[in-house]
Design a protein around this motif. Structure first.
Motif, PDB file in Angstrom:
ATOM      1  N   VAL A  30      44.669  48.956  44.368  1.00 32.26           N
ATOM      2  CA  VAL A  30      44.873  47.717  43.389  1.00 32.26           C
ATOM      3  C   VAL A  30      45.969  48.173  42.523  1.00 32.26           C
ATOM      4  CG1 VAL A  30      42.302  47.579  43.363  1.00 32.26           C
ATOM      5  CG2 VAL A  30      43.475  48.974  41.770  1.00 32.26           C
ATOM      6  N   THR A  31      46.530  47.249  42.032  1.00 27.70           N
ATOM      7  CA  THR A  31      47.716  47.051  41.147  1.00 27.70           C
ATOM      8  C   THR A  31      47.514  46.412  39.829  1.00 27.70           C
ATOM      9  OG1 THR A  31      49.141  46.945  43.290  1.00 27.70           O
ATOM     10  CG2 THR A  31      50.073  46.676  41.018  1.00 27.70           C
ATOM     11  N   SER A  45      41.609  47.791  33.040  1.00 23.86           N
ATOM     12  CA  SER A  45      41.749  46.689  33.588  1.00 23.86           C
ATOM     13  C   SER A  45      40.757  46.590  34.560  1.00 23.86           C
ATOM     14  CB  SER A  45      43.129  46.734  34.550  1.00 23.86           C
ATOM     15  OG  SER A  45      43.328  45.778  35.129  1.00 23.86           O
ATOM     16  N   GLN A  55      37.025  55.732  35.513  1.00 28.58           N
ATOM     17  CA  GLN A  55      36.722  54.931  36.314  1.00 28.58           C
ATOM     18  C   GLN A  55      35.278  54.182  36.411  1.00 28.58           C
ATOM     19  OE1 GLN A  55      38.172  57.676  37.775  1.00 28.58           O
ATOM     20  NE2 GLN A  55      36.261  58.669  38.682  1.00 28.58           N
ATOM     21  N   ASP A  93      40.497  50.736  49.023  1.00 22.97           N
ATOM     22  CA  ASP A  93      41.330  49.573  48.754  1.00 22.97           C
ATOM     23  C   ASP A  93      42.351  50.007  48.013  1.00 22.97           C
ATOM     24  OD1 ASP A  93      42.450  47.160  48.585  1.00 22.97           O
ATOM     25  OD2 ASP A  93      40.447  46.063  48.220  1.00 22.97           O
ATOM     26  N   ASN A 129      30.515  42.715  46.063  1.00 28.62           N
ATOM     27  CA  ASN A 129      31.723  43.411  45.588  1.00 28.62           C
ATOM     28  C   ASN A 129      31.517  44.768  45.087  1.00 28.62           C
ATOM     29  OD1 ASN A 129      33.296  40.678  45.543  1.00 28.62           O
ATOM     30  ND2 ASN A 129      31.550  40.065  43.933  1.00 28.62           N
ATOM     31  N   GLN A 185      36.364  49.025  37.156  1.00 26.73           N
ATOM     32  CA  GLN A 185      36.810  49.142  35.625  1.00 26.73           C
ATOM     33  C   GLN A 185      37.569  50.365  35.393  1.00 26.73           C
ATOM     34  OE1 GLN A 185      33.992  48.322  32.566  1.00 26.73           O
ATOM     35  NE2 GLN A 185      35.595  47.924  31.184  1.00 26.73           N
ATOM     36  N   PHE A 225      38.692  45.017  38.224  1.00 27.19           N
ATOM     37  CA  PHE A 225      39.093  44.422  39.744  1.00 27.19           C
ATOM     38  C   PHE A 225      37.953  44.303  40.085  1.00 27.19           C
ATOM     39  CE2 PHE A 225      42.386  47.454  38.268  1.00 27.19           C
ATOM     40  CZ  PHE A 225      43.297  46.879  38.386  1.00 27.19           C
ATOM     41  N   GLU A 226      37.725  42.994  41.151  1.00 30.14           N
ATOM     42  CA  GLU A 226      36.528  42.947  41.779  1.00 30.14           C
ATOM     43  C   GLU A 226      37.037  42.620  43.282  1.00 30.14           C
ATOM     44  OE1 GLU A 226      34.554  38.500  42.367  1.00 30.14           O
ATOM     45  OE2 GLU A 226      33.625  39.656  40.540  1.00 30.14           O
ATOM     46  N   LEU A 227      36.617  43.764  44.128  1.00 28.91           N
ATOM     47  CA  LEU A 227      36.902  43.976  45.477  1.00 28.91           C
ATOM     48  C   LEU A 227      35.706  43.600  46.393  1.00 28.91           C
ATOM     49  CD1 LEU A 227      38.425  47.390  44.843  1.00 28.91           C
ATOM     50  CD2 LEU A 227      39.641  45.068  44.336  1.00 28.91           C
ATOM     51  N   ASN A 247      32.986  46.304  41.913  1.00 27.54           N
ATOM     52  CA  ASN A 247      33.273  46.054  40.394  1.00 27.54           C
ATOM     53  C   ASN A 247      34.153  47.553  40.028  1.00 27.54           C
ATOM     54  OD1 ASN A 247      32.688  43.426  40.763  1.00 27.54           O
ATOM     55  ND2 ASN A 247      30.830  43.775  39.918  1.00 27.54           N
TER      56      ASN A 247
END
Length: 510
Positions: free
Chosen positions: A181-182, A234, A196, A179, A217, A221, A236-238, A219
């Protein structure tokens, strides 16, 4: 003559290994030329990438790579820097019941990691890992359920329906996840990824036909250094979804699904924006399906007409006592001896687990290490680590065997407070309690048609008091008659008599 017995194959898997391999790995490493000299080490965090698992006769072997990020303050430069470390490892455990046909389920985690600077260009990294290992061997057990015999042989049989809860399917599926992410616009743009942290969580699983459908998901970070040397993070949940082929489980089966990362790659896209992060994961889903099954067991037999010899064996029937999740929460203050301005990062590592019996109560206890990266009011960066013992009490009767998987599903909350740093986190205990019950059954039987039962010295009528808990089956067998004959002679409607009742025991006619 040998009596013909009907046999039922009890297929599935039996657990032959359930342990955790603890191992420590060290490595000396030269700082790459592109990295500045080390002034002070701040933190070391890593993850385990398991590459291979193999079962052989009496042994299970695993191997993989430890990936770690070492954060340090550079000498003569501003901002925190990152040093990547890769340590190959291999290990194994012995198990008398292991063989090459066994299926292995494994998960690796970091117990703790530290780095010591030997000089500004050389470090010593020490990492403790824990690899959870379960081994499942194909179960090939034949259970005698009944006997085929002509009525003239006078064979009586006692069959009981037993229930057992066990593993019916062990399956795995590797899959890829990628994926992009922004970073949100409210965050500063990134100059360098420092860390990460990837956690894969399965939120739903269901068996439909011979398919296991599961969703969850990833997850993510990330901790990064901005262009103006701020430390930012930041979350993110993908989401993801997958289908796995399974067999033998049925739609009512209980599914335990573990997903581990066998490779993790996160990279910051080069460019002026500095906001796009590419994520590429190699994942392995490991499913263990359990179900309750009914099986008829030939528990006893005898002949009213001839001498009969029977061989017996013991079958172990597992019963599910409890299967659930408990999530105790902890709130503590970590003293660090400095005035803290803000928290840069915080994370948890699960260490060793123990079980202690207190009467009808079983207490699970997990060691959890909390590590906090912070900035002081004077602008200095630092870190502190503390190990907490987290108990979880279960109301389980003595004689149960309990297996448990411990995880920290949510990020730790950390905030400066008077005297140090307040941390709050929850620990998830996923446990299963089983009780084993031995059942004795018939494995072979021989009847001698040349040896009739001696009835010449047996009285034609016997009066017999039923003892407490005594079965009509045992009384009928003792006197060489049948339960049906006893019921008819005593006008009993059911093949059951209360203790203390006086029964008329008729002699079985030849």
């Amino acid at each position: 003559m040998e009596l013909e017995l009907e046999r039922t194959e009890l297929s599935g898997y039996e657990t032959v290994l359930n342990t955790t391999l603890f191992q420590e790995e060290t490595m000396e490493m030269i700082v790459p030329d592109a990295c500045p000299d080390i002034l002070r080490i701040l933190d070391t965090e890593g993850w385990v990438e398991l590459k291979s698992r193999e079962a052989s006769e009496g042994h299970a072997a695993v191997s993989g790579t430890i990936r770690a990020c070492v954060l340090y303050l550079p000498d003569g430069e501003e901002g925190i820097r990152r040093l990547d470390v890769s340590i190959p490892f291999s290990g194994g455990v012995d198990g008398a019941r292991l063989n090459h046909r066994c299926s292995l389920v494994s998960l690796g985690r970091i117990e703790g990691a530290e780095t010591r600077a030997l000089n500004p260009r050389k470090v010593l990294v020490r990492v403790g890992i824990a690899v959870e290992l379960q081994g499942y061997a194909p179960l090939e057990e034949a259970v005698c359920s009944s006997v085929h015999a002509e009525s003239k042989t006078g064979v009586e049989q006692l069959c009981e329906t037993c229930h057992t809860y066990g593993v019916v399917c062990v399956q795995e599926k590797p899959f890829q996840f990628s994926d992009e992410v922004t970073l949100p616009g409210s965050k500063p743009q990134a100059a360098e990824l420092l860390k990460q942290r990837v956690t894969v969580v399965c939120t739903e699983s269901k068996v439909i036909g011979n398919k296991l459908i599961f969703k969850g998901n990833v997850n993510l970070q990330v901790l990064y250094r901005s262009v103006d040397h701020q430390i930012c993070d930041s979350l993110f949940e993908l989401p993801f979804s997958q289908i796995m082929e399974v067999s033998g489980g049925g739609e009512e089966a209980d599914c335990t699904l573990e997903i581990m990362a066998t490779e993790v790659q996160c990279s910051l896209e080069s460019g002026e924006d500095g906001r796009i992060i590419h994520v590429a994961l190699e994942l392995l889903a490991q499913a263990v399906l359990r179900a309750e099954r009914s099986v008829a067991v030939l528990c006893d037999l005898y002949s009213t007409s001839y001498l009969l010899e029977a061989e017996r064996c013991t079958h172990s029937m597992e019963h599910l006592i409890d299967r659930s999740v408990k999530t105790p929460a902890l709130r503590e203050v970590v003293e660090c001896g400095e005035s803290i301005d803000n928290i840069l990062d915080a994370y948890l590592s699960v260490g060793r687990m123990a079980q202690n019996r207190e009467g009808e109560r079983l207490v699970l206890e997990a060691e959890v290490r909390a590590t906090i990266l912070y900035r002081t009011e004077g602008g200095e960066s630092g870190s502190v680590s503390r190990v907490f013992s987290v108990p979880c009490g279960l109301e389980l009767p003595d004689g149960c065997s309990c297996t448990c998987v411990c995880r920290c599903p949510e990020p730790v909350f950390a905030t400066p407070t008077a005297g140090g740093i307040e941390v709050r986190f929850a620990v998830e205990f996923r446990y299963m309690a089983l009780r084993s019950e031995p059942i004795t059954g018939i494995s072979a039987a021989r009847l001698d048609p040349d040896s009739p039962r001696d009835r010449d010295h047996q009285p034609s009528i016997v009066l017999r008091m039923v003892g407490r808990g005594e079965r009509l089956w045992d009384i009928a067998k003792c006197y060489g008659t049948t339960m049906a004959e006893i019921c008819r002679a005593n006008a009993l409607e059911e093949e059951q008599a209360p203790g203390g009742q006086l029964l008329l025991i008729p002699r079985k006619r030849a």
